[in-house]
Design a protein around this motif. Sequence first.
Motif, PDB file in Angstrom:
ATOM      1  N   THR A  69       0.837  -1.207   0.000  1.00 51.31           N
ATOM      2  CA  THR A  69       0.000   0.000   0.000  1.00 51.31           C
ATOM      3  C   THR A  69       0.865   1.249   0.000  1.00 51.31           C
ATOM      4  O   THR A  69       0.650   2.170  -0.782  1.00 51.31           O
ATOM      5  N   ARG A  70       1.870   1.276   0.882  1.00 50.50           N
ATOM      6  CA  ARG A  70       2.792   2.410   0.890  1.00 50.50           C
ATOM      7  C   ARG A  70       3.885   2.134  -0.132  1.00 50.50           C
ATOM      8  O   ARG A  70       4.683   1.210   0.056  1.00 50.50           O
ATOM      9  N   LYS A  71       3.896   2.901  -1.200  1.00 52.77           N
ATOM     10  CA  LYS A  71       4.926   2.669  -2.223  1.00 52.77           C
ATOM     11  C   LYS A  71       5.118   3.923  -3.046  1.00 52.77           C
ATOM     12  O   LYS A  71       4.327   4.858  -2.980  1.00 52.77           O
ATOM     13  N   ASP A  72       6.178   3.945  -3.818  1.00 59.22           N
ATOM     14  CA  ASP A  72       6.432   5.024  -4.767  1.00 59.22           C
ATOM     15  C   ASP A  72       5.181   5.222  -5.612  1.00 59.22           C
ATOM     16  O   ASP A  72       4.640   4.280  -6.169  1.00 59.22           O
ATOM     17  N   GLU A  73       4.724   6.468  -5.715  1.00 58.74           N
ATOM     18  CA  GLU A  73       3.439   6.725  -6.393  1.00 58.74           C
ATOM     19  C   GLU A  73       3.481   6.304  -7.873  1.00 58.74           C
ATOM     20  O   GLU A  73       2.434   6.046  -8.462  1.00 58.74           O
ATOM     21  N   ARG A  74       4.677   6.244  -8.437  1.00 55.03           N
ATOM     22  CA  ARG A  74       4.773   5.841  -9.849  1.00 55.03           C
ATOM     23  C   ARG A  74       4.554   4.343 -10.043  1.00 55.03           C
ATOM     24  O   ARG A  74       4.482   3.848 -11.154  1.00 55.03           O
ATOM     25  N   LEU A  75       4.453   3.610  -8.924  1.00 53.71           N
ATOM     26  CA  LEU A  75       4.108   2.181  -9.009  1.00 53.71           C
ATOM     27  C   LEU A  75       2.599   1.973  -8.885  1.00 53.71           C
ATOM     28  O   LEU A  75       2.115   0.848  -9.069  1.00 53.71           O
ATOM     29  N   THR A  76       1.864   3.040  -8.579  1.00 56.33           N
ATOM     30  CA  THR A  76       0.415   2.910  -8.428  1.00 56.33           C
ATOM     31  C   THR A  76      -0.190   2.442  -9.768  1.00 56.33           C
ATOM     32  O   THR A  76       0.142   2.968 -10.821  1.00 56.33           O
ATOM     33  N   GLY A  77      -1.017   1.440  -9.677  1.00 52.08           N
ATOM     34  CA  GLY A  77      -1.630   0.907 -10.892  1.00 52.08           C
ATOM     35  C   GLY A  77      -0.810  -0.171 -11.570  1.00 52.08           C
ATOM     36  O   GLY A  77      -1.279  -0.818 -12.505  1.00 52.08           O
ATOM     37  N   CYS A  78       0.411  -0.380 -11.092  1.00 55.36           N
ATOM     38  CA  CYS A  78       1.238  -1.453 -11.662  1.00 55.36           C
ATOM     39  C   CYS A  78       0.907  -2.770 -10.969  1.00 55.36           C
ATOM     40  O   CYS A  78       0.833  -2.810  -9.738  1.00 55.36           O
ATOM     41  N   ALA A 101      13.280 -15.789  -7.129  1.00 54.71           N
ATOM     42  CA  ALA A 101      12.184 -15.034  -7.743  1.00 54.71           C
ATOM     43  C   ALA A 101      12.429 -13.534  -7.598  1.00 54.71           C
ATOM     44  O   ALA A 101      13.129 -13.089  -6.698  1.00 54.71           O
ATOM     45  N   LEU A 102      11.838 -12.769  -8.502  1.00 62.91           N
ATOM     46  CA  LEU A 102      11.941 -11.305  -8.400  1.00 62.91           C
ATOM     47  C   LEU A 102      10.567 -10.687  -8.618  1.00 62.91           C
ATOM     48  O   LEU A 102       9.622 -11.361  -9.008  1.00 62.91           O
ATOM     49  N   ILE A 103      10.477  -9.391  -8.323  1.00 68.17           N
ATOM     50  CA  ILE A 103       9.207  -8.693  -8.442  1.00 68.17           C
ATOM     51  C   ILE A 103       9.200  -7.932  -9.757  1.00 68.17           C
ATOM     52  O   ILE A 103      10.059  -7.077  -9.996  1.00 68.17           O
ATOM     53  N   THR A 104       8.253  -8.275 -10.607  1.00 66.08           N
ATOM     54  CA  THR A 104       8.187  -7.691 -11.944  1.00 66.08           C
ATOM     55  C   THR A 104       6.871  -6.949 -12.113  1.00 66.08           C
ATOM     56  O   THR A 104       5.867  -7.282 -11.483  1.00 66.08           O
ATOM     57  N   VAL A 105       6.885  -5.960 -12.983  1.00 65.02           N
ATOM     58  CA  VAL A 105       5.661  -5.265 -13.345  1.00 65.02           C
ATOM     59  C   VAL A 105       5.125  -5.921 -14.614  1.00 65.02           C
ATOM     60  O   VAL A 105       5.852  -6.094 -15.598  1.00 65.02           O
ATOM     61  N   ASP A 106       3.865  -6.304 -14.572  1.00 67.09           N
ATOM     62  CA  ASP A 106       3.267  -6.965 -15.738  1.00 67.09           C
ATOM     63  C   ASP A 106       2.810  -5.919 -16.749  1.00 67.09           C
ATOM     64  O   ASP A 106       2.091  -4.988 -16.402  1.00 67.09           O
ATOM     65  N   THR A 107       3.245  -6.066 -17.991  1.00 66.94           N
ATOM     66  CA  THR A 107       2.829  -5.113 -19.033  1.00 66.94           C
ATOM     67  C   THR A 107       2.036  -5.786 -20.152  1.00 66.94           C
ATOM     68  O   THR A 107       1.688  -5.127 -21.135  1.00 66.94           O
ATOM     69  N   ASP A 116       6.420   1.841 -20.197  1.00 65.00           N
ATOM     70  CA  ASP A 116       6.206   3.232 -20.630  1.00 65.00           C
ATOM     71  C   ASP A 116       6.212   4.189 -19.437  1.00 65.00           C
ATOM     72  O   ASP A 116       5.425   5.132 -19.365  1.00 65.00           O
ATOM     73  N   LYS A 117       7.089   3.892 -18.495  1.00 65.05           N
ATOM     74  CA  LYS A 117       7.280   4.767 -17.323  1.00 65.05           C
ATOM     75  C   LYS A 117       8.786   4.952 -17.152  1.00 65.05           C
ATOM     76  O   LYS A 117       9.399   4.339 -16.275  1.00 65.05           O
ATOM     77  N   LEU A 118       9.335   5.831 -17.978  1.00 63.31           N
ATOM     78  CA  LEU A 118      10.794   5.964 -17.996  1.00 63.31           C
ATOM     79  C   LEU A 118      11.326   6.542 -16.699  1.00 63.31           C
ATOM     80  O   LEU A 118      12.448   6.237 -16.293  1.00 63.31           O
ATOM     81  N   GLN A 119      10.539   7.400 -16.046  1.00 63.78           N
ATOM     82  CA  GLN A 119      10.995   8.079 -14.831  1.00 63.78           C
ATOM     83  C   GLN A 119      10.490   7.340 -13.589  1.00 63.78           C
ATOM     84  O   GLN A 119      10.040   7.974 -12.639  1.00 63.78           O
ATOM     85  N   SER A 120      10.494   6.038 -13.594  1.00 61.56           N
ATOM     86  CA  SER A 120       9.927   5.296 -12.476  1.00 61.56           C
ATOM     87  C   SER A 120      10.965   4.371 -11.851  1.00 61.56           C
ATOM     88  O   SER A 120      12.039   4.160 -12.409  1.00 61.56           O
ATOM     89  N   PRO A 121      10.634   3.808 -10.683  1.00 60.53           N
ATOM     90  CA  PRO A 121      11.575   2.897 -10.022  1.00 60.53           C
ATOM     91  C   PRO A 121      11.518   1.460 -10.525  1.00 60.53           C
ATOM     92  O   PRO A 121      12.093   0.579  -9.911  1.00 60.53           O
ATOM     93  N   ILE A 122      10.844   1.233 -11.634  1.00 60.28           N
ATOM     94  CA  ILE A 122      10.709  -0.138 -12.159  1.00 60.28           C
ATOM     95  C   ILE A 122      12.050  -0.620 -12.703  1.00 60.28           C
ATOM     96  O   ILE A 122      12.703   0.090 -13.458  1.00 60.28           O
ATOM     97  N   ASP A 123      12.461  -1.839 -12.319  1.00 58.72           N
ATOM     98  CA  ASP A 123      13.682  -2.409 -12.890  1.00 58.72           C
ATOM     99  C   ASP A 123      13.489  -3.838 -13.391  1.00 58.72           C
ATOM    100  O   ASP A 123      14.485  -4.505 -13.718  1.00 58.72           O
ATOM    101  N   ALA A 124      12.244  -4.296 -13.476  1.00 63.64           N
ATOM    102  CA  ALA A 124      11.978  -5.627 -14.028  1.00 63.64           C
ATOM    103  C   ALA A 124      10.531  -5.647 -14.511  1.00 63.64           C
ATOM    104  O   ALA A 124       9.643  -5.159 -13.803  1.00 63.64           O
ATOM    105  N   ALA A 125      10.294  -6.199 -15.704  1.00 69.85           N
ATOM    106  CA  ALA A 125       8.947  -6.188 -16.264  1.00 69.85           C
ATOM    107  C   ALA A 125       8.721  -7.408 -17.142  1.00 69.85           C
ATOM    108  O   ALA A 125       9.641  -7.875 -17.829  1.00 69.85           O
ATOM    109  N   ILE A 126       7.477  -7.883 -17.098  1.00 70.08           N
ATOM    110  CA  ILE A 126       7.065  -8.975 -17.984  1.00 70.08           C
ATOM    111  C   ILE A 126       6.687  -8.355 -19.326  1.00 70.08           C
ATOM    112  O   ILE A 126       5.882  -7.425 -19.378  1.00 70.08           O
TER     113      ILE A 126
END
Lengths: 95, 95, 95, 95, 95
Positions: free
Chosen positions: E13-22, E40-46, E68-78
């Motif tokens: 629930t508490r997280k970087d706002e740019r992860l909201t909706g991911c 295992a790692l934590i990935t954002v599903d696209t 499509d979130k270049l300015q975000s803390p994402i470092d792994a994605a499906i």
Amino acid sequence: MHLGRVVGTVVATRKDERLTGCKLMITQPLNIDEKPIGEALITVDTVGAGIGEIVIYTRGAAARHAADKLQSPIDAAIVGIVDNIDVYRDLLEEK
Amino acid sequence: MHLGRVVGTVVATRKDERLTGCKLMITQPLNIDEKPIGEALITVDTVGAGIGEIVIYTRGAAARHAADKLQSPIDAAIVGIVDNIDVYRDLLEEK
Amino acid sequence: MHLGRVVGTVVATRKDERLTGCKLMITQPLNIDEKPIGEALITVDTVGAGIGEIVIYTRGAAARHAADKLQSPIDAAIVGIVDNIDVYRDLLEEK
Amino acid sequence: MHLGRVVGTVVATRKDERLTGCKLMITQPLNIDEKPIGEALITVDTVGAGIGEIVIYTRGAAARHAADKLQSPIDAAIVGIVDNIDVYRDLLEEK
Amino acid sequence: MHLGRVVGTVVATRKDERLTGCKLMITQPLNIDEKPIGEALITVDTVGAGIGEIVIYTRGAAARHAADKLQSPIDAAIVGIVDNIDVYRDLLEEK
């Protein structure tokens, strides 16, 4: 970032000119018990670290930011000198 | 950056055109005792390193900066030739 | 860059649209004796590599440069087909 | 991103000025069973994580985005506090 | 890119706002025999991946492009859902 100890220096006369003036320090990675882990790497010192000091180092583009040399071949840099490490050891035990 | 020794070359006629003119050297990572560690990688030489020389190599974007080919597929480059390594070995012992 | 051998292909109908038209090849990393090391990865072919060929592959942003798709999810690409590897084996022995 | 547990803090008075005001937390990587794996690293907290909490951390440029300090030496940052992990364990068994 | 299997989800629930909706999916890396390897790692599903599906995931800046979130803390994605893997197993044998 990672913990390390400065354990030596490297001298290279023939090198990328953007490394000129950089202090190339050999940094040994440490675990949080300050024991050596893995292999030493060559870091650029940006904070005046001395031989034997425990430091924080960073890798990749972060190291070029630290050295204020964005267009350079630097990929590892010392960015802090550690005064104190506080670890809650009971949190490290498997539960 | 890392220590390595140049141990060979790779020839690839069909390759990304931005690698044309790059000397592709096989570099064996070394520890600070100059012993081989891990697996060799393919580096672009930017400082005129010869077979057998101990070198400093860099990885990632740092390697493209070293080669002055920012828009290229290079991800590892030789950026210095080592004259001397000074290690304070007592600092490497576990305490 | 690294040595590898193309050992297969992956088909994914549902995928990031920027991967459309990319040949997704399974590349097995090789050491300089052309023996498998570590785990295979999925690479985008940019040089017309065939199954069984020994190739040079690159990782990270370098792979997006290789594929000329800077704004894509590519993080590994084949960038050369190896004709010959010359290794001075005596240099690999511990001294 | 990765799972970790905040297990301590690091104090460094002499450091890159862009780290001033950053909380340097020692984060121990965890597997999905919340057991420690590998070595702890130094992360910048961006979400108000407390000692003992299970967090999501990110590495590389993603960490600088998290800290909104793109031109800094940060290469690891805490970006979320984990409320719940749901794992379908039968999917992890070898088939 | 790498092969993995979606084995769970993480709620923060508490997280970087740019992860909201991911959608934060736990992805278990697989080898080309579809056996689990490493952690295992934590990935954002696209791409709309479901629990249990075999996917292609990417790491680093490539993951931010995928989301499509270049300015975000994402470092792994499906970035893809695997329909088929074709491996020429004789090529994997040491010669």
